[in-house]
Design an enzyme around this catalytic site. Structure first.
Site, mmCIF file in Angstrom:
data_model
loop_
_atom_site.group_PDB
_atom_site.id
_atom_site.type_symbol
_atom_site.label_atom_id
_atom_site.label_comp_id
_atom_site.label_asym_id
_atom_site.label_seq_id
_atom_site.Cartn_x
_atom_site.Cartn_y
_atom_site.Cartn_z
ATOM 1 N N SER A 51 -10.224 -5.746 14.474
ATOM 2 C CA SER A 51 -10.353 -4.742 13.456
ATOM 3 C C SER A 51 -11.452 -4.788 12.630
ATOM 4 O O SER A 51 -11.389 -4.316 11.396
ATOM 5 C CB SER A 51 -9.020 -4.539 12.843
ATOM 6 O OG SER A 51 -8.810 -5.881 12.081
ATOM 7 N N ASP B 133 -13.422 -2.263 0.453
ATOM 8 C CA ASP B 133 -13.189 -3.533 -0.421
ATOM 9 C C ASP B 133 -14.036 -4.647 0.119
ATOM 10 O O ASP B 133 -14.135 -5.592 -0.434
ATOM 11 C CB ASP B 133 -11.757 -4.190 -0.396
ATOM 12 C CG ASP B 133 -11.155 -4.541 1.081
ATOM 13 O OD1 ASP B 133 -11.471 -3.826 1.843
ATOM 14 O OD2 ASP B 133 -10.381 -5.617 0.896
ATOM 15 N N THR C 169 -1.861 -11.086 13.888
ATOM 16 C CA THR C 169 -2.517 -10.051 13.036
ATOM 17 C C THR C 169 -2.493 -10.434 11.713
ATOM 18 O O THR C 169 -1.529 -10.359 11.130
ATOM 19 C CB THR C 169 -2.099 -8.824 13.538
ATOM 20 O OG1 THR C 169 -2.566 -8.573 14.900
ATOM 21 C CG2 THR C 169 -3.238 -7.670 12.711
ATOM 22 N N ASP D 297 -14.462 -6.455 3.175
ATOM 23 C CA ASP D 297 -14.170 -7.561 4.000
ATOM 24 C C ASP D 297 -14.344 -7.003 5.510
ATOM 25 O O ASP D 297 -14.551 -8.032 6.206
ATOM 26 C CB ASP D 297 -12.659 -7.919 3.777
ATOM 27 C CG ASP D 297 -11.467 -7.016 3.826
ATOM 28 O OD1 ASP D 297 -11.947 -5.665 3.934
ATOM 29 O OD2 ASP D 297 -10.303 -7.414 3.650
ATOM 30 N N ARG D 298 -14.261 -5.730 5.900
ATOM 31 C CA ARG D 298 -14.862 -5.593 6.904
ATOM 32 C C ARG D 298 -16.250 -5.158 7.434
ATOM 33 O O ARG D 298 -16.734 -4.693 6.416
ATOM 34 C CB ARG D 298 -13.942 -4.238 7.556
ATOM 35 C CG ARG D 298 -12.427 -4.389 7.440
ATOM 36 C CD ARG D 298 -11.881 -3.185 8.218
ATOM 37 N NE ARG D 298 -10.380 -3.478 8.225
ATOM 38 C CZ ARG D 298 -9.404 -2.608 9.006
ATOM 39 N NH1 ARG D 298 -9.978 -1.723 9.502
ATOM 40 N NH2 ARG D 298 -8.248 -3.109 9.098
ATOM 41 N N ARG E 93 0.888 -1.349 -0.092
ATOM 42 C CA ARG E 93 0.014 0.176 -0.019
ATOM 43 C C ARG E 93 0.827 1.205 0.085
ATOM 44 O O ARG E 93 1.881 1.154 0.790
ATOM 45 C CB ARG E 93 -0.947 0.015 1.295
ATOM 46 C CG ARG E 93 -1.847 -0.963 0.990
ATOM 47 C CD ARG E 93 -2.938 -0.794 2.348
ATOM 48 N NE ARG E 93 -3.703 -1.992 2.407
ATOM 49 C CZ ARG E 93 -4.616 -2.424 3.520
ATOM 50 N NH1 ARG E 93 -4.612 -1.479 4.520
ATOM 51 N NH2 ARG E 93 -4.978 -3.497 3.307
ATOM 52 N N GLU F 88 -11.210 -10.809 13.781
ATOM 53 C CA GLU F 88 -10.016 -9.774 14.297
ATOM 54 C C GLU F 88 -10.794 -8.519 14.821
ATOM 55 O O GLU F 88 -12.068 -8.208 14.451
ATOM 56 C CB GLU F 88 -9.387 -9.514 13.136
ATOM 57 C CG GLU F 88 -8.526 -10.624 12.428
ATOM 58 C CD GLU F 88 -7.239 -9.811 11.594
ATOM 59 O OE1 GLU F 88 -6.338 -9.623 12.058
ATOM 60 O OE2 GLU F 88 -7.701 -9.397 10.470
ATOM 61 N N LYS G 113 -11.869 -12.262 5.222
ATOM 62 C CA LYS G 113 -12.860 -11.944 6.123
ATOM 63 C C LYS G 113 -14.033 -11.337 5.066
ATOM 64 O O LYS G 113 -13.775 -11.140 3.970
ATOM 65 C CB LYS G 113 -12.682 -10.915 7.053
ATOM 66 C CG LYS G 113 -11.617 -9.731 6.491
ATOM 67 C CD LYS G 113 -11.125 -8.920 7.661
ATOM 68 C CE LYS G 113 -10.467 -7.949 6.924
ATOM 69 N NZ LYS G 113 -8.980 -7.908 7.305
ATOM 70 N N SER H 218 -7.919 -1.317 0.942
ATOM 71 C CA SER H 218 -8.901 -1.702 2.057
ATOM 72 C C SER H 218 -9.639 -0.448 2.409
ATOM 73 O O SER H 218 -10.474 0.311 1.743
ATOM 74 C CB SER H 218 -8.277 -2.411 2.956
ATOM 75 O OG SER H 218 -8.974 -2.973 3.941
ATOM 76 N N HIS H 219 -9.365 -0.032 3.771
ATOM 77 C CA HIS H 219 -10.150 0.858 4.608
ATOM 78 C C HIS H 219 -9.445 2.336 4.124
ATOM 79 O O HIS H 219 -9.935 3.068 4.823
ATOM 80 C CB HIS H 219 -10.519 0.532 5.795
ATOM 81 C CG HIS H 219 -9.202 0.120 6.534
ATOM 82 N ND1 HIS H 219 -8.600 -0.902 6.105
ATOM 83 C CD2 HIS H 219 -8.345 0.780 7.438
ATOM 84 C CE1 HIS H 219 -7.350 -1.273 6.858
ATOM 85 N NE2 HIS H 219 -7.187 -0.146 7.582
ATOM 86 N N ASP I 289 -16.118 -1.805 4.942
ATOM 87 C CA ASP I 289 -15.127 -1.127 4.270
ATOM 88 C C ASP I 289 -14.870 -1.026 2.813
ATOM 89 O O ASP I 289 -15.645 -1.520 2.030
ATOM 90 C CB ASP I 289 -13.666 -1.337 4.801
ATOM 91 C CG ASP I 289 -13.255 -2.705 4.579
ATOM 92 O OD1 ASP I 289 -13.914 -3.380 3.958
ATOM 93 O OD2 ASP I 289 -12.062 -2.843 4.410
HETATM 94 C C1 G1P Z 1 -4.795 -3.799 10.134
HETATM 95 C C2 G1P Z 1 -5.674 -4.831 11.295
HETATM 96 C C3 G1P Z 1 -5.612 -6.053 11.045
HETATM 97 C C4 G1P Z 1 -6.084 -6.478 9.523
HETATM 98 C C5 G1P Z 1 -5.531 -5.781 8.540
HETATM 99 C C6 G1P Z 1 -5.888 -5.786 7.185
HETATM 100 O O1 G1P Z 1 -3.531 -4.231 10.269
HETATM 101 O O2 G1P Z 1 -5.130 -4.347 12.447
HETATM 102 O O3 G1P Z 1 -6.427 -6.810 11.945
HETATM 103 O O4 G1P Z 1 -6.031 -7.806 9.259
HETATM 104 O O5 G1P Z 1 -5.633 -4.207 8.857
HETATM 105 O O6 G1P Z 1 -7.390 -5.576 7.129
HETATM 106 P P1 G1P Z 1 -2.474 -3.475 11.009
HETATM 107 O O7 G1P Z 1 -2.463 -2.049 10.307
HETATM 108 O O8 G1P Z 1 -2.867 -3.434 12.374
HETATM 109 O O9 G1P Z 1 -1.250 -4.163 10.449
HETATM 110 ZN ZN ZN Z 2 -10.551 -4.389 3.744
#
Ligand code: G1P
Ligand code: ZN
Length: 564
Positions: free
Chosen positions: A382, A294, A361, A296-297, A24, A380, A393, A116-117, A292
């Protein structure tokens, strides 16, 4: 017409190391000459001979730069001997949909274009993630191989004359001839495969009665918020067209925008405040949910915005899976959570006699356990929840699972939680994020924590704040040995465990695109549900957490950027 591939000379870029969930960076970085090309070619180089004649799924959340990236992928794939790309129309595929497609078509893998988010648009983030043949995110061994290739790349192959203009706009199949081989690009409807998977897992006619009501049961009023992300496409098909939700009252922000409408498409109390306010202000809503960018959340709230922590959501689902047809058919094997996730699900596992796993994680750590048939449900803190139906997810799946439980129990979200806490006790949980800290300061704080927990008298030490005392029972830097392939993941975060089952966790984010993000996770367990404001119950442990880490001294921060 036969096309020929060419070799383009390039030099490595620094920092193309995939993080917790792919590479990213800011869009501008991906736009640099050869940057995206290098990374894609490095994926193919890491995959080696398997690429020749393979099929890959390609798609993402539609964020800014997706179309350009897909065109680059098409040309580079064609020149590397890939036989076929299956691409979501307009480049749109949610992360769960990619996972499902990889599994349905039994292909080598997929390239997911998402951050993602993280916010999107020209000034914000883009991301590229590789998923393997089981449909899940690449494990560390594959990501490391990709990274090693990015460091030594000298050339990439592409087919510059392959016409990609408007290619992904229309559903259909085009066959090109590249270097004397057929190269097929199939553009598919973004939703059909995923919708049919959900129909296999859940009882749609029953869920329809929840949304629409019956003669004896009032409609359960939902508000589903796609936050201008990719799930809009799926929400319209599933909730509106299949389950009969009102397009005006039951769903919002369901048109995917390439900058997510300038919002932060992350479903939590801070960034999904719009949804929270709407549900709070309008007492007719029984459930609110957001996803979010994409897809998955997920975040679940009940009437008047009663908040369900993701850790509790996981535990409630674990406790009630038997009302979902998929689990009736396949049985329920073990449960798992990421290490920082509150341990509420552990109590359900022990009551139901199921295996329970605590993994680092990142969703990639669940895949092996699922493939081995030892894991059915995981999550998770998150805002990620999912099952072994795919290897990512899955936000929409989580809401459909909640609706199945609501249909089965005929109870409100709040009452389901209260019943759960009265059986199992309650894990109060919060996460403090300190975003964009100076990297040196963050690393020093982690080093300080390492030292602190290593001191002889740390275990057994008591900390008191606001009349509450917590005594350290164990502390370590979490490392994990995968029970299936014995691979080891070290340095996954500092864990401080207390005698009463409460925990403090510290780790640095692996998904940020600039600076360091420190995450402090606070998990305070109460046997009796004391039913007060969670932030009040958590205050003593929060203060103790700040004291142990000396976070303020190292970072100069008085307050977190985000609390979830
Ligand atoms: C964060 C979340 C983790 C999740 C990931 C991808 O990662 O904490 O649970 O799997 O985003 O969505 P982190 O930024 O903490 O490494
Ligand atoms: Zn995502």
């Amino acid at each position: 017409m036969s096309l020929s591939s060419v070799v383009v000379t390039t030099t490595p870029f620094e920092g193309q190391k995939p993080g917790t969930s792919g590479l990213r960076k800011k869009v501008k970085v991906f736009m640099e000459k050869h940057y995206t090309e290098n990374f894609i070619q490095s994926i193919f180089n890491a995959l080696g001979d398997k690429v020749k004649g393979s099929t890959l799924i390609v798609g993402g959340d539609g964020r800014y730069f997706s179309k350009q990236a897909i065109n680059i992928i098409i040309r580079i794939a064609s020149a590397n001997g890939v036989a076929k790309l299956i691409i979501g129309q307009l480049g749109i595929l949610s992360t769960p949909a990619v996972s499902s497609l990889i599994r349905t078509h039994n292909v080598l893998g997929g390239i997911v274009l998402t951050a993602s988010h993280n916010p999107g648009g020209i000034r914000n983030d883009f991301g590229i993630k590789y998923n393997i043949e089981n449909g899940g995110p690449a494990p560390d061994s594959v990501s490391d191989a990709i990274y090693e290739n990015t460091k030594k790349i000298t050339e990439y192959r592409t087919t510059p004359k392959l016409e990609t203009d408007r290619l992904i706009d229309i559903i259909g199949t085009t066959t090109f001839n590249v270097d004397g081989r057929d190269f097929v690009v199939e553009i598919i409807d973004s939703a059909i495969n995923y919708v049919s998977l959900m129909k296999e897992i859940f009882d749609f006619p029953k869920l329809r009665t929840v949304i629409r009501g019956t003669e004896t049961r009032p409609a359960f009023n939902v508000l589903i918020d796609s936050m201008n992300g990719v799930t809009g496409v799926y929400v319209r098909r599933i909730f509106v067209e299949e389950l009969g939700a009102s397009p005006d009252h039951n769903v919002c922000r369901i048109i995917p925008l390439d900058n997510f409408g300038e919002i932060h498409p992350d479903p939590n109390l801070t960034y999904a405040k719009d949804l929270v306010d709407k549900v709070k202000d309008n007492e007719e809503y029984d459930l609110g949910a957001a996803f979010d960018g994409d897809g998955d959340r997920n975040m679940i709230i009940g009437k008047k915005a009663f908040f369900v922590t993701p850790s509790d959501s996981l535990a409630v689902l674990a406790n009630n899976l038997q009302c979902i047809p998929y689990f009736q058919k396949n049985g329920v094997h073990g449960f798992a959570r990421s290490m920082p996730t509150a341990a509420a699900v552990d109590r359900v596992a022990s009551k139901l006699g199921k295996e329970m796993f605590e993994v680092p994680t990142g969703w990639k750590y669940f895949g092996n356990l699922m493939d081995a048939g030892r894991l059915s449900l995981c999550g998770e803190e998150s805002f990620g929840t999912g099952s072994d139906h795919i290897r990512e997810k899955d936000g929409i799946w989580a809401v459909l699972a909640w609706l199945s439980i609501i249909e089965h129990k005929n109870m409100s979200v709040e009452d389901i939680l209260k019943e759960h806490w009265s059986t199992y006790g309650r894990n109060y949980f919060t996460r403090y994020d300190y975003e964009e800290c100076e990297s040196d300061a963050a690393n020093q704080m982690m080093a300080h924590l390492e030292q602190t927990i290593a001191s002889k008298d740390f275990v057994g030490k008591s900390y008191t704040f606001g009349g509450k005392t917590y005594t350290v029972s164990q502390a370590d830097n979490f490392s994990y040995v995968d029970p299936i392939d014995n691979s080891v993941a070290k340095n996954q975060g500092i864990r401080v465990l207390f005698e009463d089952g409460s925990r403090l966790i510290y780790r640095l984010s692996g998904t940020g695109s600039s600076g360091a993000t420190i995450r402090v996770y606070i998990d305070s367990y109460e046997k009796e549900n004391v039913l007060t404001d969670a932030q009040v119950v958590l205050k003593p442990l929060v203060e103790i957490g700040l004291e142990i880490s000396q976070l303020k001294k190292f970072t100069g921060r008085d307050a977190p950027t985000v609390i979830t």
